[in-house]
Design an enzyme around this catalytic site. Structure first.
Site, short mmCIF file in Angstrom:
data_model
loop_
_atom_site.label_atom_id
_atom_site.label_comp_id
_atom_site.label_asym_id
_atom_site.label_seq_id
_atom_site.Cartn_x
_atom_site.Cartn_y
_atom_site.Cartn_z
N PRO A 11 42.65 42.41 38.12
CA PRO A 11 41.94 41.19 38.50
C PRO A 11 41.04 41.38 39.72
CG PRO A 11 44.24 41.09 39.17
CD PRO A 11 44.08 42.37 38.44
N LYS A 45 35.28 50.34 39.31
CA LYS A 45 35.12 48.88 39.37
C LYS A 45 34.26 48.45 38.20
CE LYS A 45 36.06 45.41 42.29
NZ LYS A 45 37.19 45.30 43.23
N ALA A 58 38.19 40.60 52.15
CA ALA A 58 36.96 40.96 51.43
C ALA A 58 36.74 42.46 51.41
CB ALA A 58 35.77 40.25 52.06
N LEU A 88 38.98 30.28 51.30
CA LEU A 88 40.36 29.80 51.16
C LEU A 88 40.82 29.91 49.71
CD1 LEU A 88 39.98 26.73 53.53
CD2 LEU A 88 41.58 28.64 53.88
N GLY A 89 40.48 31.02 49.07
CA GLY A 89 40.92 31.27 47.70
C GLY A 89 42.33 31.81 47.70
N ASP A 122 35.52 26.91 53.17
CA ASP A 122 35.32 27.38 51.79
C ASP A 122 34.19 26.54 51.22
OD1 ASP A 122 37.27 29.10 49.65
OD2 ASP A 122 35.81 27.75 48.74
P1 NAI Z 1 39.12 33.96 45.19
O1 NAI Z 1 37.97 33.89 44.24
O2 NAI Z 1 40.42 33.31 44.85
O3 NAI Z 1 38.67 33.36 46.61
C1 NAI Z 1 37.42 33.54 47.19
C2 NAI Z 1 37.08 32.22 47.86
O4 NAI Z 1 35.90 32.37 48.63
C3 NAI Z 1 36.81 31.09 46.84
O5 NAI Z 1 37.66 29.99 47.11
C4 NAI Z 1 35.34 30.76 47.07
O6 NAI Z 1 35.04 29.39 46.88
C5 NAI Z 1 35.15 31.18 48.51
N1 NAI Z 1 33.79 31.45 48.91
C6 NAI Z 1 32.82 32.10 48.21
N2 NAI Z 1 31.68 32.17 48.94
C7 NAI Z 1 31.96 31.57 50.12
C8 NAI Z 1 31.20 31.32 51.30
N3 NAI Z 1 29.94 31.71 51.41
N4 NAI Z 1 31.80 30.71 52.32
C9 NAI Z 1 33.09 30.29 52.23
N5 NAI Z 1 33.85 30.48 51.15
C10 NAI Z 1 33.29 31.10 50.10
O7 NAI Z 1 39.31 35.50 45.52
P2 NAI Z 1 40.53 36.18 46.27
O8 NAI Z 1 41.42 36.79 45.27
O9 NAI Z 1 41.09 35.24 47.28
O10 NAI Z 1 39.78 37.37 47.02
C11 NAI Z 1 39.12 37.16 48.25
C12 NAI Z 1 38.41 38.45 48.65
O11 NAI Z 1 39.36 39.48 48.80
C13 NAI Z 1 37.41 38.94 47.60
O12 NAI Z 1 36.31 39.50 48.27
C14 NAI Z 1 38.19 40.01 46.84
O13 NAI Z 1 37.34 41.02 46.31
C15 NAI Z 1 39.03 40.58 47.95
N6 NAI Z 1 40.25 41.21 47.48
C16 NAI Z 1 41.15 40.50 46.74
C17 NAI Z 1 42.30 41.11 46.29
C18 NAI Z 1 43.32 40.36 45.51
O14 NAI Z 1 44.40 40.92 45.26
N7 NAI Z 1 43.07 39.12 45.10
C19 NAI Z 1 42.60 42.52 46.62
C20 NAI Z 1 41.62 43.14 47.47
C21 NAI Z 1 40.49 42.51 47.85
N1 PHE Z 2 40.56 43.87 42.84
C1 PHE Z 2 41.60 44.12 43.78
C2 PHE Z 2 41.15 45.13 44.83
O1 PHE Z 2 39.98 45.23 45.11
C3 PHE Z 2 42.93 44.45 43.12
C4 PHE Z 2 42.99 45.68 42.27
C5 PHE Z 2 43.52 46.86 42.80
C6 PHE Z 2 42.61 45.66 40.94
C7 PHE Z 2 43.67 48.01 42.01
C8 PHE Z 2 42.73 46.81 40.16
C9 PHE Z 2 43.27 47.97 40.68
O2 PHE Z 2 41.92 45.78 45.50
#
Ligand code: NAI
Ligand code: PHE
Length: 349
Positions: free
Chosen positions: A118, A79, A262, A184-185, A206
């Site tokens: 990402p 990471k 998460a 709600l990301g 969010d």
């Molecule tokens: P993102 O950045 O699009 O969404 C995260 C959301 O959480 C944002 O809208 C932000 O405003 C909100 N947020 C932050 N702190 C907060 C709080 N205290 N209370 C309420 N909302 C809050 O990120 P994404 O891609 O949706 O990822 C969400 C989680 O899933 C992250 O922890 C990420 O590491 C994890 N994840 C994402 C993957 C992916 O493919 N995008 C894969 C595996 C894990």
């Molecule tokens: N960051 C995401 C995760 O935690 C997606 C990811 C997977 C990025 C594998 C790179 C490699 O799963």
């Protein structure tokens, strides 16, 4: 304390760099390359200290090792974090581009022992630049020849995990169930869509009011970010940041199931044990959120079609059922059972 972070981590390399021009601190943690080159996203945010950034990178890298092994993907765990001088939305475009260029140099230095992708604070467009400059990035935009965002597959997998975990608690369907979503990301919004389409009642939050408005228009009830852990639900889905459930929250939260996007939902094994004591079933995060990794590695390393990615994402339910069986048979919390299962796989890798 940085000493505590580095002496308690069992990874294989931690590389750090401070870049004076961009006022940014870069940490790349390679946890394991036993199953293949290390991979894991680049997270960019403002941290309270560089020690906190290193702690995040090392913990998240360890989870990536577990995630890849649990999903049967031929990669190791790593990471990157970029500790920005200000919150991500306050960094101007030129400044951000320069930060990415420095990260591309870091990737070149590691020469393929670590591949990025990402994560929070970085997008598919950012991967276009990192790939162009280094060759070691997954998740480019489709326009640039990549597979596009990993978030839809992550959300699909999270929903599969919610269904499988709820079924284990006797809930045959999520229709009519109460689902609380934190964040709600990209992932959380899609999870909300799946749940609403299934006839569940969704309460969500969010810190971004614009995202809350979109979810409200879809039919979700919105609460303040500080209230979501007090909402009574059948399923709680943490889809914002990690380390949401400590021992105190595990003792108080009113839900039956926890399954979210998460990474590193629990702050400690003791928090997991407290959930198990209260009969709250947790889908281990490195399994529940592995859909994004399946999309990236499946499409870019293994040559899967989108349909094959979806088939594997649906397999998350089968993996979770195996974990719950082991948890019952061995009398340990699901998180422990999942780690034991994966560590056995790693030992034979
Ligand atoms: P993102 O950045 O699009 O969404 C995260 C959301 O959480 C944002 O809208 C932000 O405003 C909100 N947020 C932050 N702190 C907060 C709080 N205290 N209370 C309420 N909302 C809050 O990120 P994404 O891609 O949706 O990822 C969400 C989680 O899933 C992250 O922890 C990420 O590491 C994890 N994840 C994402 C993957 C992916 O493919 N995008 C894969 C595996 C894990
Ligand atoms: N960051 C995401 C995760 O935690 C997606 C990811 C997977 C990025 C594998 C790179 C490699 O799963």
């Amino acid at each position: 304390m940085i000493e505590e972070v580095v002496t308690t981590w069992d990874g294989s390399l931690l590389s750090t760099r401070y870049d004076a021009e961009t006022e940014s601190f870069f940490a790349i943690a390679i946890h394991s390359r036993k199953r293949g080159p290390a991979c894991g996203g680049t997270r960019a945010k403002h941290y309270e200290s560089y020690a906190a950034a290193v702690a995040d990178a090392t913990r998240l890298a360890s989870s990536m090792t577990l995630k890849m092994a649990a999903a049967g993907l031929p990669m190791g765990g790593g990471k990157s974090v970029i500790a920005l001088p200000a919150p991500r939305n306050e960094i101007g475009e030129d400044h951000w581009r320069r930060i990415l260029e420095v990260q591309a140099e870091n990737l070149q230095t590691l020469n393929g022992s670590y591949w990025t992708g990402p994560d929070v604070g970085t997008s598919a467009t950012d991967m276009d630049l990192l790939f162009d400059r280094s060759g070691f990035a997954f998740g480019r935009t489709e326009a640039a020849g990549g597979p596009g965002s990993s978030a839809p597959s992550t959300a699909e997998g999270v929903y599969v995990a919610m269904q499988a975990t709820a079924a284990e608690k006797g809930m045959e369907s999520l229709a009519g169930r109460r689902i609380a979503i934190q964040g709600l990301g990209a992932v959380g919004m899609d999870v909300a869509k799946f749940a609403l389409a299934d006839g569940a009642s969704v309460t969500a939050t969010d810190i971004d009011p614009g995202l809350c408005r979109i979810a409200a228009e879809m039919g979700a009830t919105i609460v303040e970010p500080s209230q979501i852990l007090d909402v009574e639900s059948d399923v709680f889905s943490p889809c914002a940041m990690g380390e949401v459930v400590d021992e105190e929250i595990a003792a108080a939260i009113r839900t039956s199931v926890i399954a979210g996007g998460a990474n590193n939902v629990l702050t400690s094994a003791a928090a997991g044990e407290e959930l198990a004591r209260r009969d709250i079933l947790l889908a281990p995060d490195f399994i529940a959120n592995s859909g994004g990794g399946m999309h990236l590695i499946g499409r870019e390393v293994l040559g899967w079609s989108p349909e094959e990615v979806s088939d594997h994402v649906r397999g998350i339910g089968t993996t979770l059922r195996e974990v719950f069986d082991r948890s019952r048979v061995n009398g340990v919390a699901p998180d422990r059972a999942a780690r034991d299962m994966v560590e056995t796989r790693l030992a034979s890798a």
